[in-house]
Scaffold this active site. Structure first.
Site, PDB file in Angstrom:
ATOM      1  N   HIS A   1      24.487  11.831 -32.553  1.00  0.00           N
ATOM      2  CA  HIS A   1      23.843  10.850 -31.677  1.00  0.00           C
ATOM      3  C   HIS A   1      22.489  10.423 -32.240  1.00  0.00           C
ATOM      4  CE1 HIS A   1      26.134  12.819 -28.041  1.00  0.00           C
ATOM      5  NE2 HIS A   1      26.931  12.109 -28.828  1.00  0.00           N
TER       6      HIS A   1
ATOM      7  N   ALA B   1      29.795  -3.259 -44.442  1.00  0.00           N
ATOM      8  CA  ALA B   1      30.045  -2.623 -45.732  1.00  0.00           C
ATOM      9  C   ALA B   1      31.433  -2.005 -45.819  1.00  0.00           C
ATOM     10  CB  ALA B   1      28.984  -1.556 -46.010  1.00  0.00           C
TER      11      ALA B   1
END
Length: 535
Positions: A467, A35
């Site tokens: 994370h 994208a």
């Protein structure tokens, strides 16, 4: 309609490895759909440029969680890479494989073939230990360490802790200097190390600026994707499979938009269900951390990065010699420690950085600015949080931000780990070594707080360490998981695979870029085996 052997959704850390390995090892044609734009930009290539990408609207999704009930109702910022290379193009470049015990847990959870002895050779195959070797360059930037970091190592020695630890070896417990992913003074990412060589091989096509709308499905088989590109809706067909590598947030979001997830929730949004599996988007995990800053009376990185003349000098130095603080990460020293001797494995990761800074918001976005005086910062993150959150599409419109709920500090264990982590960090603060070079804390200090104050402060200030993982977790069956660890195939859906951080059954103890690449490489081998491809 174009047709390829494999379609990889996402040119991030995992997608770049997948594109390389599926094409090179499988002699297959691969379409990689991303994208975001290219990573050919100075902010990406300059290692310390990640500070300028922290809130960059062009190459960062700039997501936020929903209001977190146990974090004072705050919405936490979640930067994610919207660029070739993904979050590996905007992160702090720390390379940590994780603890052997992390992967022992994976094996105990039913992931046969994913124990430490199984994955360590995969890490070996990914890493380049010199500039001429193929793979992602893992660097120990000795010459770039700021002199102030010697005080951190001396403090560790004063506490009689293991020092100079190899965080990528078989015994990563202790303190030491972090390895980073740079090559000849520039950021090295999976895009540089794997995707570009694969494109040069002629079997891989990279399409940027293309927003995947959904996975196309016929019966119980994924057949390809629909995506928008330059104002047009396009389709592509996959002969062997669609491989999801859009990350722990993007992968479940696209699967939801494709009718793969909790059928009741999808139908409430008007999305027809192709595969009912409520685990898609569940089990979200992330590390949370809080930092403490101190004013020092010896020079730190602040002197090299605060003033305009200093910035100009360091910029010229970097472009002339690829040297100086711009060629390194701020995360220079740290480690994995146990807060109590009777624990089976380290439960805390520490970052000890020779800089202090403030983050402010202006009309142009978030700004990270070093302090105008000498300062350093200490932070900790509990390594294995037990709280679980989720990702869910908010609307059936592709490209809109999903709902992200961490559900942070929802367990007593996680609250306990915060307090003991702060107490562990306080031991460093109280060493004679750091006391000698410290003027005063800039704000709160764990050595001066009660347990209740530590927890309240963490609720008020802690943030994600970026994370996220676990939202399409691997497991032996669809009852508690999404992906088969023997093939990376989605349970109940032919021709659909996932091989990114969303598949982690539990979060590794440290930084997750290295484990993400490992899952992609091992995943590619399993996908090829599942399709009877040659290795």
């Amino acid at each position: 309609m174009e047709e390829f052997d494999y379609i990889v959704v996402g040119a991030g850390s995992a997608g770049c490895v997948l594109a390389h390995d599926l094409s090179v090892s499988g002699n297959a044609t691969v379409l990689v759909v991303e994208a975001g734009p290219s990573d050919r930009h100075p902010y990406v290539r300059i290692p310390l440029g990640y500070g300028l990408l922290y809130d960059n609207p062009t190459r960062n999704y700039r997501l936020h969680t929903q209001a977190e009930a146990n974090l004072a109702g705050r919405r936490l910022y979640v930067p994610r890479g919207r660029v070739v290379g993904g979050s590996g193009s905007i992160n702090a470049m720390v390379w940590c494989r994780g603890l052997p015990s992390d992967y022992a847990d994976w094996a105990r959870d039913g992931l046969t073939g994913w124990g430490w002895d199984d994955v360590a050779p995969v890490f070996d195959s990914l890493e380049a230990r010199d500039d001429a070797a193929p793979g992602i360059r893992v660097t120990d930037p000795v010459a770039l360490r700021h002199p102030f970091t010697r005080h951190f190592r001396d403090a560790a020695r004063e506490l009689r802790l293991p020092c100079d630890t190899d965080f990528n070896g078989n015994s990563p417990e202790g303190m030491g200097f972090y390895n980073i992913t740079t090559r000849k003074g520039q950021r090295d990412s999976s895009a540089q190390a794997f995707l570009r060589p694969a494109i040069a091989g002629g079997l891989v096509r990279l399409l940027t600026g293309a927003q995947v709308q959904k996975i196309t499905v016929a019966g119980s088989r994924a057949t390809g994707i629909a995506y928008s590109h330059r104002g047009k809706t396009c389709t592509a067909q996959a002969r062997r499979g669609v491989v999801m590598a859009a990350g722990a947030i993007g992968t479940p979001q696209i699967m939801h938009l494709s009718g793969i997830g909790d059928g009741n929730a999808l139908q409430s949004l008007g999305i027809a269900t192709h595969l009912h599996n409520p685990n898609v988007g569940r089990h979200l995990q992330d590390h949370l951390a809080v930092g403490y800053a101190y004013r020092a009376h010896q020079p730190t990185l602040n002197a090299q990065l605060y003033s305009l003349p200093a910035k100009v000098r360091q910029t010229l130095r970097y472009f002339a010699m690829r040297q100086g603080p711009l060629a390194n990460s701020v995360n220079q020293y740290g480690g994995f420690l146990r807060s109590a001797d009777d624990l089976a494995a380290p439960d805390q990761q520490l970052y000890l950085n020779p800089a202090s800074y403030t983050i402010t918001r202006s009309s142009g976005g978030l700004n990270i600015q070093p302090d105008p005086f000498a300062g350093y910062s200490l932070s900790f993150q509990p390594t294995r949080p037990t709280s679980r959150g989720h990702i869910a599409v908010a609307t059936p419109i592709p490209g809109t931000a999903p709902d992200i709920v961490l559900n942070a500090l929802s367990t007593a264990q996680d609250c306990h780990d915060v307090v003991v982590g702060a107490r562990l960090l306080a031991r460093f603060v109280q060493t004679r070594t750091l006391q000698t070079v410290t003027d005063a804390p800039l704000d709160t200090c764990p050595a001066r707080m009660t347990d209740a104050e530590i927890l309240d402060d963490f609720r008020a200030r802690a943030g994600t360490v970026f994370h996220p993982c676990g939202t399409c977790r691997m497991g032996p069956n669809a009852t508690g998981s999404v992906v088969d660890p023997r093939s990376m195939a989605v349970h109940g859906m032919e021709g659909l695979y996932v091989a990114d951080a969303s598949t982690f059954p539990s979060i590794p103890s440290g930084n997750i870029n290295a484990p993400t690449l490992m899952v992609a490489r091992k995943g590619a081998r399993l996908i090829l085996q599942h399709n009877r491809g040659s290795l």
